[in-house]
Design an enzyme around this catalytic site. Sequence first.
Site, mmCIF file in Angstrom:
data_model
loop_
_atom_site.group_PDB
_atom_site.id
_atom_site.type_symbol
_atom_site.label_atom_id
_atom_site.label_comp_id
_atom_site.label_asym_id
_atom_site.label_seq_id
_atom_site.Cartn_x
_atom_site.Cartn_y
_atom_site.Cartn_z
ATOM 1 N N GLY A 8 0.831 -1.202 0.000
ATOM 2 C CA GLY A 8 0.000 0.000 0.000
ATOM 3 C C GLY A 8 0.863 1.247 0.000
ATOM 4 N N ASP A 34 2.362 -1.690 -4.454
ATOM 5 C CA ASP A 34 0.997 -1.182 -4.516
ATOM 6 C C ASP A 34 0.280 -1.890 -5.655
ATOM 7 O OD1 ASP A 34 -0.368 1.403 -3.078
ATOM 8 O OD2 ASP A 34 -1.308 0.970 -5.025
ATOM 9 N N TYR A 140 -14.956 0.503 7.173
ATOM 10 C CA TYR A 140 -13.508 0.652 7.361
ATOM 11 C C TYR A 140 -13.158 0.546 8.841
ATOM 12 C CZ TYR A 140 -8.806 2.619 7.126
ATOM 13 O OH TYR A 140 -7.463 2.810 7.240
#
Length: 141
Positions: A8, A34, A140
């Site tokens: 990420g 990524d 989330y």
Amino acid sequence: MKRFLIVGAGGQIGSELTSLLRKLYGNSNVVAADVRECKDLAQDGPFVTMNALDAQTYGYTVNKYRIDTIFNLGALLSAVGEKDPQLAWSINMGALMNSLDVSRQYECKLFTPSSIGAFGPDSPKRHTPQDTIMRPTTIYG
């Protein structure tokens, strides 16, 4: 010498962390990864286009670069996650599970952060204790 993998790395925190660790440990010791290509990260050190849900490529990358520490920062955030909670769950939990499996298999240290979103509106806002009420209001969180 420590060898890091930032999963990420194209995100806000990932790009800053990659830059900092490369300054501290040398560009070649910090592999940025990524799901989409990040040319700016690839200029200064190793970069791998990698989907954290692809366990085989994840393990291959850790082995190839002799990684000893993984930072799992890949996730779908609230705005996108709320539109498609199933996708968010699949990506966020899948990346976590693969990070746990790969770190165990290759005996790596693993850092996978939480988010303030994990708390929710009922948690104390100041001096939040380690053990506190957690009622997230988003997928989330």
